[in-house]
Design an enzyme around this catalytic site. Sequence first.
Site, short mmCIF file in Angstrom:
data_model
loop_
_atom_site.label_atom_id
_atom_site.label_comp_id
_atom_site.label_asym_id
_atom_site.label_seq_id
_atom_site.Cartn_x
_atom_site.Cartn_y
_atom_site.Cartn_z
N HIS A 14 -10.78 -4.66 10.01
CA HIS A 14 -11.87 -4.78 8.63
C HIS A 14 -13.07 -3.40 9.07
CE1 HIS A 14 -8.73 -7.19 7.35
NE2 HIS A 14 -9.14 -6.70 6.15
N GLU B 290 1.15 -1.12 -0.10
CA GLU B 290 0.00 0.21 0.14
C GLU B 290 1.16 1.55 -0.05
OE1 GLU B 290 -0.51 -2.74 1.58
OE2 GLU B 290 -3.33 -3.50 0.98
C1 LIG Z 1 -1.94 -4.39 4.50
C2 LIG Z 1 -3.55 -5.63 3.63
N1 LIG Z 1 -3.42 -4.78 2.81
C3 LIG Z 1 -4.23 -6.56 1.94
C4 LIG Z 1 -5.44 -6.44 2.74
C5 LIG Z 1 -6.24 -7.77 1.72
N2 LIG Z 1 -5.86 -9.10 1.48
C6 LIG Z 1 -6.44 -9.52 2.94
S1 LIG Z 1 -5.08 -11.25 2.72
C7 LIG Z 1 -4.36 -11.03 1.08
C8 LIG Z 1 -3.82 -12.26 0.74
C9 LIG Z 1 -2.80 -12.41 1.00
O1 LIG Z 1 -1.64 -13.61 0.73
P1 LIG Z 1 -0.84 -14.69 1.58
O2 LIG Z 1 0.06 -13.11 1.60
O3 LIG Z 1 0.21 -15.24 0.35
O4 LIG Z 1 -0.99 -14.75 1.99
P2 LIG Z 1 -2.71 -16.47 1.83
O5 LIG Z 1 -3.80 -15.86 1.62
O6 LIG Z 1 -2.06 -16.92 0.62
O7 LIG Z 1 -2.61 -17.22 3.03
C10 LIG Z 1 -5.15 -9.65 1.03
C11 LIG Z 1 -4.77 -9.14 -0.34
C12 LIG Z 1 -4.97 -6.87 4.10
N3 LIG Z 1 -5.69 -7.47 4.78
N4 LIG Z 1 -4.22 -6.18 4.94
#
Ligand SMILES: Cc1ncc(C[n+]2csc(CCOP(=O)(O)OP(=O)(O)O)c2C)c(N)n1
Lengths: 331, 335
Positions: free
Chosen positions: A129, A60
């Site tokens: 959230h 971000e």
């Molecule tokens: C700072 C932030 N940006 C965006 C999100 C929305 N979000 C939640 S999970 C996710 C993907 C995370 O991917 P990864 O780190 O690979 O974990 P996975 O879900 O694959 O276990 C996103 C973009 C968030 N929760 N926090």
Amino acid sequence: MREITLSQAVNEALAEEMRRDETVFIIGEDVAEAGTPFKVLSGLVEEFGAQRVVDTPIAEPGFMGLAVGAAMTGTRPVVDLMFGDFIYLIMDQLCNQAAKTHYMSGGKLSVPLVLRTNLGATRRSAAQHSQSLHALVAHIPGLKVALPSSAYEAKGLMKTAIRDNNPVVIFEDKLMYNDKAPVPEEEFLIPFGQANIKREGSDITLIGTSSMVQVCEKAAEILAAEGISAEVIDPRTIVPLDEEALLKSAKKTSRVIVVDEGHQSFGITGEIASRINEKAFYHLDAPVLRMGAMDVPVPFSPALEDITVPTPQGVAENARRLMSREMIHAA
Amino acid sequence: MLMSPAKKKSNTEDYLRMYRQMVRIRTFEDNANQLYLSAKMPGLTHMYSGEEAVAVGICEALKVTDKITSTHRGHGHCVAKGAEFKQMFCELLGKEEGYCRGKGGSMHIADQSNGNLGANAIVGGSMGIATGSAFTAKLLGRDDVTVCFFGDGATAQGLLYEVMNMAALWNLPVIYACENNGYSEYTTTAEIAAGSITARAEAFGIEAHRVDGQDVLAVNTLTESLVARARKGEGPFFIELMTYRYHGHHVGDINREYYRPKDEERDWKENKDPITLFGAYLTKEGIATAEELEAMQADVRQDAAAAVEYALAAKYPEESEVDMHVYTDVRHALA
Ligand SMILES: Cc1ncc(C[n+]2csc(CCOP(=O)(O)OP(=O)(O)O)c2C)c(N)n1
Ligand SMILES: [Mg+2]
């Protein structure tokens, strides 16, 4: 008039502005094929391509900073911040960079950027959230802040935001994405700083923002059944704020409740209430009342979450107290 | 796929516990999904199914006093670090007896008494916390190690690079465990991460490993050695664990063919399932019979069913709890 959802309204506003101005682009997480988790941007990457609907890594501060630089050099980015709660991550880029560049450069540089994000609790999404953080950015000179309360406002304010030469932050109510409202087919813009009188009344003024406009309208219905005539006003943008319209209504009804989903303390409600106190004091029959979200992190449990935000019943109850003059004696 | 033959049969008990813990995670998630589908669970949840060998392989190498930080996909970490079903389901349903008294829900679920410092709904949000926990251990002369779980997507967060730098400068006892499940929400890792993930840590002089995250013994063996070294002050370390999530990004992510092919999902489930693979290893080595493993699964299923039933009937917190725990030492913040 045809009715469309808030989500479609935002989508249309972006599509129209992107067709009109090729320097407009969208940047954020999962904005392209996925069209965001709320599916607000569906179809845009198909029309405008991946160059202008840009999927980013989960970085971000990085993409916000990049957008500030892009805006300073000839483009109009619309930054998509998936949840309003993530605004803490981009505060430096937004508040130290975007907000101050025009001023610090003596007017030589500008940052025509839109940050679109959301607010609103009661989605059972817990403390990180569910926040409504618009007061944080409204506090910073140099940023404009729009709070659409229906599909109509979402479209008209978005188009104005994109054409504005300043950084504008738009908070959409994430519970309203699927709510429909009449929105004209033909093009329209809603100017900033123009409040909307949603309902006329003579006994008390209910000033509501974003998600709380509907709450105020419902409260007004309850009150009408009891013979109390409530006026409901939606400021639509809090920076700039249509002080004139709010003062006019306050002077007319002499009683005001300000309702907003941000935390009550140090928030929007306090700001609006004190402006009314300063400029309409001698017209008031009761203290201006603030109603914000409870000053606690948003709890997950439905049993707790629902009592943290203002409700129509709660607003009506406070209106009755103001009408009964109970407040004056208490004050 | 071969299971790494690192342990002897004298470790039978450990092996069976690892198997059981993986089954417990899978079973927990199956029930959570059911609760969502039957509209009994408030909100959404991110399932850990498919990644069990990562949490279990790592947490079985830790002591109760060692710390972990978890993610939005945190049920697996929570179970693996020793949590009970009953309080977990209560938390998932927002009930008073939940680990966080219903205030956290799925995205903040954690059994704090077992060293779980919390699941985090901000991607990358726990990287500082994990590093700070390792700092405490060093400052106070404790021998705990902290494991920081995060996803491949979270490697895009700048915070990781700030804290890895400090951890390396100060030799902190922290292990950064990157669960690479190939996706960050609806986007493949290749589209959001340039270059190599382990090289990011190596740039700071941090020893980095890549391991098959479906092989619980490989994960466990590697982690045991790194934990032992971290306790001696040789940390930090970085592990990239190659794994896969079986469900959508969250339970509501059902139509997902536009970003992830069905064939790929089937391949992982049929050929790389961590529980099936480890079960096959256990029977082949004569550590357990297929019947014994099945009995264990049935037992876990029964536990889970009882816990779900309990949680469904359990009570919500009193409304008066809403302003409790805002500050320590202040009973009601708004009183
Ligand atoms: C700072 C932030 N940006 C965006 C999100 C929305 N979000 C939640 S999970 C996710 C993907 C995370 O991917 P990864 O780190 O690979 O974990 P996975 O879900 O694959 O276990 C996103 C973009 C968030 N929760 N926090
Ligand atoms: Mg991932």
